[in-house]
Design a protein around this motif. Structure first.
Motif, PDB file in Angstrom:
ATOM      1  N   ILE A  11     -62.262 -26.772  29.919  1.00  0.00           N
ATOM      2  CA  ILE A  11     -61.580 -25.430  29.575  1.00  0.00           C
ATOM      3  C   ILE A  11     -59.847 -25.677  29.897  1.00  0.00           C
ATOM      4  O   ILE A  11     -59.099 -25.624  29.254  1.00  0.00           O
ATOM      5  N   ILE A  12     -59.676 -25.951  31.223  1.00  0.00           N
ATOM      6  CA  ILE A  12     -58.720 -26.162  31.781  1.00  0.00           C
ATOM      7  C   ILE A  12     -57.566 -27.302  31.019  1.00  0.00           C
ATOM      8  O   ILE A  12     -56.575 -27.313  30.527  1.00  0.00           O
ATOM      9  N   GLY A  13     -58.546 -28.473  30.951  1.00  0.00           N
ATOM     10  CA  GLY A  13     -57.871 -29.673  30.424  1.00  0.00           C
ATOM     11  C   GLY A  13     -57.296 -29.429  28.813  1.00  0.00           C
ATOM     12  O   GLY A  13     -56.336 -29.736  28.505  1.00  0.00           O
ATOM     13  N   LEU A  14     -57.996 -28.774  28.036  1.00  0.00           N
ATOM     14  CA  LEU A  14     -58.018 -28.330  26.624  1.00  0.00           C
ATOM     15  C   LEU A  14     -56.561 -27.401  26.648  1.00  0.00           C
ATOM     16  O   LEU A  14     -55.813 -27.660  25.613  1.00  0.00           O
ATOM     17  N   TYR A  15     -56.732 -26.289  27.419  1.00  0.00           N
ATOM     18  CA  TYR A  15     -55.633 -25.452  27.238  1.00  0.00           C
ATOM     19  C   TYR A  15     -54.399 -26.063  27.842  1.00  0.00           C
ATOM     20  O   TYR A  15     -53.136 -26.034  27.196  1.00  0.00           O
ATOM     21  N   LEU A  16     -54.608 -26.963  28.915  1.00  0.00           N
ATOM     22  CA  LEU A  16     -53.119 -27.621  29.322  1.00  0.00           C
ATOM     23  C   LEU A  16     -52.646 -28.732  28.486  1.00  0.00           C
ATOM     24  O   LEU A  16     -51.383 -28.686  28.097  1.00  0.00           O
ATOM     25  N   VAL A  17     -53.420 -29.507  27.880  1.00  0.00           N
ATOM     26  CA  VAL A  17     -53.022 -30.615  26.762  1.00  0.00           C
ATOM     27  C   VAL A  17     -52.533 -29.550  25.585  1.00  0.00           C
ATOM     28  O   VAL A  17     -51.367 -30.409  24.982  1.00  0.00           O
ATOM     29  N   GLY A  18     -53.341 -28.836  25.084  1.00  0.00           N
ATOM     30  CA  GLY A  18     -52.973 -27.858  23.912  1.00  0.00           C
ATOM     31  C   GLY A  18     -51.514 -27.385  24.347  1.00  0.00           C
ATOM     32  O   GLY A  18     -50.425 -27.395  23.283  1.00  0.00           O
ATOM     33  N   THR A  19     -51.062 -26.901  25.356  1.00  0.00           N
ATOM     34  CA  THR A  19     -49.929 -26.334  25.846  1.00  0.00           C
ATOM     35  C   THR A  19     -48.612 -27.288  25.687  1.00  0.00           C
ATOM     36  O   THR A  19     -47.651 -27.149  24.950  1.00  0.00           O
ATOM     37  N   VAL A  20     -49.066 -28.489  26.509  1.00  0.00           N
ATOM     38  CA  VAL A  20     -48.148 -29.362  26.192  1.00  0.00           C
ATOM     39  C   VAL A  20     -47.677 -30.123  24.999  1.00  0.00           C
ATOM     40  O   VAL A  20     -46.512 -30.097  24.421  1.00  0.00           O
ATOM     41  N   ARG A  34     -48.252 -29.914  16.689  1.00  0.00           N
ATOM     42  CA  ARG A  34     -48.651 -28.427  16.837  1.00  0.00           C
ATOM     43  C   ARG A  34     -49.914 -28.422  16.078  1.00  0.00           C
ATOM     44  O   ARG A  34     -50.701 -27.326  16.961  1.00  0.00           O
ATOM     45  N   ARG A  35     -50.460 -29.042  15.058  1.00  0.00           N
ATOM     46  CA  ARG A  35     -51.839 -28.784  14.601  1.00  0.00           C
ATOM     47  C   ARG A  35     -52.917 -29.087  15.435  1.00  0.00           C
ATOM     48  O   ARG A  35     -53.936 -28.453  15.641  1.00  0.00           O
ATOM     49  N   LEU A  36     -52.533 -30.237  16.074  1.00  0.00           N
ATOM     50  CA  LEU A  36     -53.317 -30.966  17.065  1.00  0.00           C
ATOM     51  C   LEU A  36     -53.530 -29.859  18.428  1.00  0.00           C
ATOM     52  O   LEU A  36     -54.738 -29.688  18.903  1.00  0.00           O
ATOM     53  N   ALA A  37     -52.408 -29.481  18.776  1.00  0.00           N
ATOM     54  CA  ALA A  37     -52.501 -28.282  19.786  1.00  0.00           C
ATOM     55  C   ALA A  37     -53.423 -27.219  19.366  1.00  0.00           C
ATOM     56  O   ALA A  37     -54.038 -26.710  20.227  1.00  0.00           O
ATOM     57  N   GLY A  38     -53.241 -26.755  18.239  1.00  0.00           N
ATOM     58  CA  GLY A  38     -54.058 -25.666  17.799  1.00  0.00           C
ATOM     59  C   GLY A  38     -55.526 -25.972  17.595  1.00  0.00           C
ATOM     60  O   GLY A  38     -56.317 -25.076  18.276  1.00  0.00           O
ATOM     61  N   VAL A  42     -58.303 -23.910  20.072  1.00  0.00           N
ATOM     62  CA  VAL A  42     -59.550 -23.357  19.572  1.00  0.00           C
ATOM     63  C   VAL A  42     -60.754 -24.027  20.159  1.00  0.00           C
ATOM     64  O   VAL A  42     -61.750 -23.221  20.464  1.00  0.00           O
ATOM     65  N   ALA A  43     -60.735 -25.463  20.444  1.00  0.00           N
ATOM     66  CA  ALA A  43     -61.917 -26.045  21.424  1.00  0.00           C
ATOM     67  C   ALA A  43     -61.936 -25.359  22.643  1.00  0.00           C
ATOM     68  O   ALA A  43     -63.009 -25.181  23.209  1.00  0.00           O
ATOM     69  N   GLY A  44     -60.700 -25.423  23.400  1.00  0.00           N
ATOM     70  CA  GLY A  44     -60.714 -24.616  24.626  1.00  0.00           C
ATOM     71  C   GLY A  44     -61.386 -23.052  24.718  1.00  0.00           C
ATOM     72  O   GLY A  44     -62.192 -22.702  25.675  1.00  0.00           O
TER      73      GLY A  44
END
Length: 271
Positions: A11-20, A34-38, A42-44
């Motif tokens: 969860i932390i990894g997905l949120y962190l990578v999504g933010t970056v 931006r789409r990949l971050a979204g 969603v996965a996180g």
């Protein structure tokens, strides 16, 4: 490491990578990033939902007595509200604040819940190195923005007066160049500062013997991040140019320097 702890790290990894990725995608005007971050967000969020469900299944009524559970639900609720606004109004830019805040609240919930993941020292030092390296780079980039902002304000004042206009030489750069430097500094510096700040929260959580505790250092760092986030939003998404972003750049730089000086003094006083 158990499955529950592994779920927390995912969860932390997905949120962190999504933010970056969202920050980089916004700075580079890259809709694919931006789409990949979204997708990662969603996965996180999906794993976060599973995490909350598991907590209630395992601890039942006791879960509501833990402050960490409320913080985790708060992070989850922030994302629910964001997804609704994104679906209803397509307010994608709100992810600039939503994703980092969701990550922060989730990390803080881990601290209050008492969950600790013992990681190899070499791995924890990677996060610490990332924290230091990105902050150093961010400050170096901001120095350029600070100089460009001062130059912009100085020459802009001269241009507005006839006497000042006559004193300008032929080799004086145009204001648009200083403004362009300011734009590049914001686009590069804010993602670096965000990565450096939030990697430190990850380091506090996974490093053996470290405990995340709110103090003046962390609060001041978040205050600087908030001001920088506002500048990033106004500059990159609303197209701010000229005097206002130059003034705000000076404020952000000064706040970061004061924050770093305070950190240095505090560390020297620590036993």
């Amino acid at each position: 490491m158990g499955l529950f702890e592994l779920l927390q790290l995912l969860i932390i990894g997905l949120y962190l990578v999504g933010t970056v990725l969202f920050l980089v995608g916004t700075a580079a005007a890259n809709p694919r990033l931006r789409r990949l971050a979204g997708i990662l967000a969603v996965a996180g969020f999906a794993l976060h939902t599973v995490d909350i469900a598991l907590v209630f299944v395992q601890e039942r009524g006791v879960a509501l007595n833990a402050s960490g559970t409320y913080l985790s639900i708060l992070a989850w609720s922030i994302l629910v509200i964001y997804f609704f606004f994104w679906w209803r109004f397509r307010l994608e830019f709100m992810a600039l604040t939503v994703l980092p805040l969701a990550l922060l609240f989730f990390l803080t919930s881990m601290t209050f819940s008492g969950i600790r993941v013992v990681m190899p020292k070499q791995l924890t030092m990677l996060f610490f190195g990332l924290h230091i390296g990105t902050l150093v780079l961010a400050l170096g980039v901001l120095v350029m923005g600070f100089g460009a902002a001062l130059a912009f304000l100085h020459y802009n004042k001269k241009i507005k007066t006839k006497a000042g206009l006559r004193s300008l030489g032929k080799d004086t750069p145009s204001l648009s160049i200083f403004d362009r430097v300011n734009h590049m500094v914001v686009a590069i510096g804010f993602p670096l500062y965000t990565l450096g700040l939030f990697s430190s929260f990850v380091w506090y959580w996974i490093a053996p013997g470290k405990m995340f505790v709110w103090d003046v250092m962390k609060i001041s760092s978040l205050a600087v991040w908030g001001a920088f986030a506002f500048l990033f939003h106004q500059r990159m998404l609303l197209g701010w140019k000229g005097r206002k972003p130059a003034i705000l750049m000076i404020i952000v730089f000064a706040a970061m320097v004061v924050s770093l000086l305070h950190h240095t003094i505090t560390f020297r006083q620590m036993p």
